[in-house]
Design a protein around this motif. Structure first.
Motif, short mmCIF file in Angstrom:
data_model
loop_
_atom_site.label_atom_id
_atom_site.label_comp_id
_atom_site.label_asym_id
_atom_site.label_seq_id
_atom_site.Cartn_x
_atom_site.Cartn_y
_atom_site.Cartn_z
N SER A 1 0.86 -1.19 0.00
CA SER A 1 0.00 0.00 0.00
C SER A 1 0.89 1.23 0.00
CB SER A 1 -0.91 0.02 1.24
OG SER A 1 -1.70 -1.14 1.32
N VAL A 2 0.32 2.37 -0.38
CA VAL A 2 1.05 3.63 -0.37
C VAL A 2 0.21 4.65 0.39
CG1 VAL A 2 2.21 5.40 -1.75
CG2 VAL A 2 2.01 3.07 -2.64
N PHE A 3 0.85 5.39 1.30
CA PHE A 3 0.18 6.47 2.04
C PHE A 3 0.89 7.78 1.75
CE2 PHE A 3 0.23 9.01 6.10
CZ PHE A 3 -1.03 9.57 5.92
N HIS A 4 0.10 8.82 1.45
CA HIS A 4 0.65 10.15 1.19
C HIS A 4 0.37 11.04 2.39
CE1 HIS A 4 1.79 13.90 -0.38
NE2 HIS A 4 0.97 14.02 -1.41
N ARG B 1 5.76 6.24 -14.30
CA ARG B 1 4.76 6.83 -13.39
C ARG B 1 3.61 5.85 -13.21
NH1 ARG B 1 2.41 12.43 -15.16
NH2 ARG B 1 1.42 11.10 -16.72
N VAL B 2 3.29 5.57 -11.94
CA VAL B 2 2.23 4.61 -11.64
C VAL B 2 1.10 5.21 -10.82
CG1 VAL B 2 3.73 2.59 -11.88
CG2 VAL B 2 3.52 3.72 -9.66
N LEU B 3 1.34 6.33 -10.15
CA LEU B 3 0.28 7.07 -9.45
C LEU B 3 0.38 8.53 -9.88
CD1 LEU B 3 0.42 5.60 -5.82
CD2 LEU B 3 -1.32 5.17 -7.56
N ASN B 4 -0.74 9.08 -10.32
CA ASN B 4 -0.77 10.44 -10.85
C ASN B 4 -1.63 11.33 -9.97
OD1 ASN B 4 -0.33 12.51 -12.84
ND2 ASN B 4 -2.43 12.15 -13.54
N ASP B 5 -1.09 12.50 -9.59
CA ASP B 5 -1.86 13.47 -8.81
C ASP B 5 -2.40 12.85 -7.52
OD1 ASP B 5 -2.73 16.09 -8.44
OD2 ASP B 5 -4.68 15.72 -9.36
N PHE B 6 -1.52 12.17 -6.81
CA PHE B 6 -1.85 11.47 -5.57
C PHE B 6 -2.02 12.51 -4.46
CE2 PHE B 6 -0.10 8.09 -2.44
CZ PHE B 6 -1.38 7.62 -2.18
N GLN B 7 -3.17 12.50 -3.80
CA GLN B 7 -3.54 13.58 -2.88
C GLN B 7 -3.13 13.30 -1.43
OE1 GLN B 7 -5.00 16.60 -3.84
NE2 GLN B 7 -4.45 15.79 -5.86
N PRO B 8 -2.75 14.34 -0.67
CA PRO B 8 -2.37 14.16 0.74
C PRO B 8 -3.51 13.55 1.56
CG PRO B 8 -1.72 16.33 -0.04
CD PRO B 8 -2.57 15.73 -1.12
N GLY B 9 -3.12 12.70 2.50
CA GLY B 9 -4.09 12.08 3.39
C GLY B 9 -4.79 10.88 2.82
N THR B 10 -4.36 10.41 1.65
CA THR B 10 -5.04 9.28 1.01
C THR B 10 -4.11 8.08 0.89
OG1 THR B 10 -4.48 10.04 -1.22
CG2 THR B 10 -6.53 10.84 -0.28
N PHE B 11 -4.74 6.93 0.61
CA PHE B 11 -4.03 5.67 0.44
C PHE B 11 -4.26 5.14 -0.97
CE2 PHE B 11 -4.94 6.02 4.93
CZ PHE B 11 -3.78 5.56 5.56
N ALA B 12 -3.29 4.39 -1.47
CA ALA B 12 -3.45 3.61 -2.69
C ALA B 12 -3.16 2.16 -2.34
CB ALA B 12 -2.50 4.09 -3.78
N GLY B 13 -3.96 1.26 -2.88
CA GLY B 13 -3.79 -0.16 -2.60
C GLY B 13 -4.74 -0.65 -1.53
N PRO B 14 -4.47 -1.86 -0.98
CA PRO B 14 -3.25 -2.64 -1.21
C PRO B 14 -3.25 -3.34 -2.57
CG PRO B 14 -4.71 -3.83 0.27
CD PRO B 14 -5.34 -2.49 0.03
N TYR B 15 -2.03 -3.46 -3.13
CA TYR B 15 -1.80 -4.16 -4.38
C TYR B 15 -0.98 -5.42 -4.12
CZ TYR B 15 -2.94 0.48 -6.23
OH TYR B 15 -3.55 1.66 -6.50
N LEU B 16 -1.16 -6.40 -4.97
CA LEU B 16 -0.35 -7.62 -4.91
C LEU B 16 0.71 -7.53 -6.00
CD1 LEU B 16 -3.17 -10.26 -4.38
CD2 LEU B 16 -1.73 -9.16 -2.66
N LEU B 17 1.97 -7.52 -5.57
CA LEU B 17 3.09 -7.34 -6.49
C LEU B 17 4.05 -8.52 -6.44
CD1 LEU B 17 4.13 -3.66 -5.63
CD2 LEU B 17 2.37 -4.44 -7.22
N PRO B 18 4.75 -8.79 -7.52
CA PRO B 18 5.84 -9.76 -7.44
C PRO B 18 6.90 -9.28 -6.44
CG PRO B 18 5.31 -9.24 -9.72
CD PRO B 18 4.59 -8.26 -8.88
#
Length: 244
Positions: free
Chosen positions: A44-47, A62-79
């Motif tokens: 996961s990613v936290f800004h 680039r994999v996340l664009n215009d990622f906003q403060p206070g938000t999360f991306a994921g969780p993702y399953l990665l190799p």
């Protein structure tokens, strides 16, 4: 002729890009046979840098664009493997002038992580990779994790006005296993009881990690919290995940 290791790196890059833009298997979905050549990590990613939208690059893409403060991306399953991460201003054309990084990050198989972009105690942008303990807690309980990622001195976490976590410093964390329910929590400067964040009702769910991030800046007066929830248990309950 291209070496086998080079082909492997190309495959990893392609897989992580697909994952972070939403093509990868959701964290609560069944695994696919195509993942078998790799170990799997949950990321996961936290800004947590105030007032600063950003882009996130992985291995130069680039994999996340215009990622906003206070938000999360994921969780993702990665190799599982090693990646180069860079965080740039949201209007950057590439990752050559990152505001954070570049960072070389290794993700182990069958392990959960959160990459947190945040401020140092002095207020400079940085990033911390937290390993998430998603092992199962006893029945009827959940795990409450508090992470200090704010530009602020050491803090105490109060429950019912009394400190339950003392002298927590940036960028560290403390975990508590608690009965499912609601905790009335606040954050105060270490050794004091006057809240600088909260009090707020924090739900603790059975079989869940509830992760509270204190983020922002004490000097700017924008300290606040963000809450992440992760289901406990192994990433996949299938035989090939335990093979080495």
């Amino acid at each position: 002729m291209m070496k086998k290791a080079q082909w492997w790196r190309i495959g990893v890059i392609a897989a992580v890009v697909a994952a972070l833009i939403g093509v990868a298997t959701p964290a609560n979905a069944s695994p696919q046979q195509s993942w078998r050549p790799f170990g799997i990590s949950q990321v996961s990613v936290f800004h947590g840098v105030p007032a600063t939208p950003v882009d996130v690059y992985v291995n130069g893409l680039r994999v996340l664009n215009d990622f906003q403060p206070g938000t999360f991306a994921g969780p993702y399953l990665l190799p599982s493997g090693t990646y180069r991460l860079a965080i740039t201003a949201a209007d950057a054309r590439n990752d050559r002038n990152p505001v954070i990084g570049p960072l070389t990050v290794s993700f182990a198989r069958n392990t959960s992580y959160t990459v947190a972009a945040h401020l140092t105690p002095a207020g400079a942008p940085t990033a911390t990779v937290f390993t998430n303990d998603i092992s199962r807690t006893p029945q009827g309980t959940g795990r409450l994790i508090v992470r200090h990622t704010a530009a602020a001195p050491a803090v105490d976490v109060l429950a019912g006005g009394a400190p339950v976590i003392k002298n927590l410093t940036n960028p560290h964390q403390v975990a508590l296993v608690l009965p499912a329910g609601t905790v009335n929590a606040a954050v105060a400067l270490a050794g004091t009881t006057a809240p600088v964040i909260g009090p707020a009702a924090v739900p603790v769910k059975a079989g869940t990690d509830t992760i509270v991030y204190a983020w922002g800046s004490a000097a700017a007066g924008n300290l606040t919290v963000a809450v992440q929830s992760l289901r406990q248990g192994t990433l996949f309950d299938v035989p090939w995940m335990s093979r080495h």
